[in-house]
Design a protein around this motif. Structure first.
Motif, PDB file in Angstrom:
ATOM      1  N   LEU A   1      40.822 -32.809 -43.721  1.00 30.50           N
ATOM      2  CA  LEU A   1      42.152 -33.188 -44.188  1.00 30.50           C
ATOM      3  C   LEU A   1      43.189 -33.076 -43.072  1.00 30.50           C
ATOM      4  CD1 LEU A   1      42.119 -31.607 -47.755  1.00 30.50           C
ATOM      5  CD2 LEU A   1      42.062 -34.044 -47.171  1.00 30.50           C
ATOM      6  N   ARG A   2      43.073 -32.050 -42.252  1.00 34.01           N
ATOM      7  CA  ARG A   2      43.999 -31.894 -41.129  1.00 34.01           C
ATOM      8  C   ARG A   2      43.826 -33.048 -40.150  1.00 34.01           C
ATOM      9  NH1 ARG A   2      41.972 -27.715 -38.933  1.00 34.01           N
ATOM     10  NH2 ARG A   2      42.865 -26.264 -40.408  1.00 34.01           N
ATOM     11  N   LYS A   3      42.572 -33.384 -39.842  1.00 36.25           N
ATOM     12  CA  LYS A   3      42.282 -34.474 -38.911  1.00 36.25           C
ATOM     13  C   LYS A   3      42.845 -35.790 -39.441  1.00 36.25           C
ATOM     14  CE  LYS A   3      39.993 -36.320 -35.406  1.00 36.25           C
ATOM     15  NZ  LYS A   3      40.634 -36.313 -34.126  1.00 36.25           N
ATOM     16  N   MET A   4      42.661 -36.073 -40.723  1.00 36.53           N
ATOM     17  CA  MET A   4      43.153 -37.318 -41.305  1.00 36.53           C
ATOM     18  C   MET A   4      44.676 -37.327 -41.364  1.00 36.53           C
ATOM     19  SD  MET A   4      40.624 -39.232 -41.646  1.00 36.53           S
ATOM     20  CE  MET A   4      41.433 -40.555 -42.497  1.00 36.53           C
ATOM     21  N   ALA A   5      45.276 -36.188 -41.671  1.00 40.23           N
ATOM     22  CA  ALA A   5      46.736 -36.126 -41.764  1.00 40.23           C
ATOM     23  C   ALA A   5      47.387 -36.314 -40.393  1.00 40.23           C
ATOM     24  CB  ALA A   5      47.169 -34.794 -42.373  1.00 40.23           C
ATOM     25  N   LEU A   6      46.774 -35.772 -39.355  1.00 37.72           N
ATOM     26  CA  LEU A   6      47.373 -35.840 -38.028  1.00 37.72           C
ATOM     27  C   LEU A   6      46.966 -37.077 -37.236  1.00 37.72           C
ATOM     28  CD1 LEU A   6      47.032 -32.087 -37.010  1.00 37.72           C
ATOM     29  CD2 LEU A   6      49.067 -33.268 -37.849  1.00 37.72           C
ATOM     30  N   ASP A   7      45.729 -37.522 -37.398  1.00 37.67           N
ATOM     31  CA  ASP A   7      45.220 -38.619 -36.573  1.00 37.67           C
ATOM     32  C   ASP A   7      44.914 -39.888 -37.356  1.00 37.67           C
ATOM     33  OD1 ASP A   7      45.295 -36.866 -34.458  1.00 37.67           O
ATOM     34  OD2 ASP A   7      43.183 -36.320 -34.616  1.00 37.67           O
ATOM     35  N   GLY A   8      44.892 -39.796 -38.669  1.00 35.22           N
ATOM     36  CA  GLY A   8      44.576 -40.965 -39.473  1.00 35.22           C
ATOM     37  C   GLY A   8      45.724 -41.944 -39.483  1.00 35.22           C
ATOM     38  N   TYR A   9      45.493 -43.104 -40.029  1.00 30.41           N
ATOM     39  CA  TYR A   9      46.548 -44.100 -40.111  1.00 30.41           C
ATOM     40  C   TYR A   9      46.431 -44.859 -41.421  1.00 30.41           C
ATOM     41  CZ  TYR A   9      42.820 -47.170 -38.457  1.00 30.41           C
ATOM     42  OH  TYR A   9      41.639 -47.833 -38.314  1.00 30.41           O
TER      43      TYR A   9
ATOM     44  N   GLU B   1      39.154 -28.476 -45.028  1.00 26.59           N
ATOM     45  CA  GLU B   1      40.453 -28.257 -44.395  1.00 26.59           C
ATOM     46  C   GLU B   1      40.528 -28.972 -43.049  1.00 26.59           C
ATOM     47  OE1 GLU B   1      43.222 -24.596 -42.730  1.00 26.59           O
ATOM     48  OE2 GLU B   1      41.706 -24.170 -44.253  1.00 26.59           O
TER      49      GLU B   1
ATOM     50  N   ILE C   1      47.878 -29.465 -52.046  1.00 29.40           N
ATOM     51  CA  ILE C   1      47.713 -30.858 -52.446  1.00 29.40           C
ATOM     52  C   ILE C   1      46.803 -30.884 -53.668  1.00 29.40           C
ATOM     53  CG2 ILE C   1      45.807 -31.180 -50.819  1.00 29.40           C
ATOM     54  CD1 ILE C   1      46.728 -34.065 -50.475  1.00 29.40           C
TER      55      ILE C   1
END
Length: 114
Positions: free
Chosen positions: A47-55, A44, A20
């Protein structure tokens, strides 16, 4: 050294990667958001947390077109009343009631969307 890297790669749980790109300003903003969230040392993971759990909040402003239309009508009515008042010195009660009716319609639109 090469053998250690190969062993680390072999034991890695997450084998897929993505690239990205960010501007300098975006990276600075990301760093601030990470610090606020307590992820100051692991980009990392953040970003993983936001990509999977963010909205993402999607805002729908479709109802505002009705409000804008009603405001435009009231503005036109007020301009006509101002011309009448400047020309004749008085305003008809029916014209004031029409303005009140328009304001009531806008109020209904605003309260029904909330």
């Amino acid at each position: 050294m090469k053998q250690e890297a190969q062993q680390l790669e072999k034991n890695r749980v997450r084998k897929r990667s993505m690239m990205i790109r960010f501007t300098d300003d975006e990276l600075q903003f990301l760093k601030e958001k990470m610090e606020d969230a307590g992820f100051s040392n692991n980009r990392e993971a953040y970003l993983r947390k936001m990509a999977l759990d963010g909205y993402v909040i999607k805002q729908d402003f479709a109802g505002l077109s009705d409000v804008v239309y009603q405001l435009s009508r009231i503005g036109n009515n007020l301009n006509q009343m101002t011309r009448i008042a400047n020309t004749h010195g008085d305003i008809e009660l029916s014209e004031l009631k029409e303005i009140k009716k328009g304001i009531d319609q806008i109020w209904q639109l605003l309260t029904s969307k909330a």
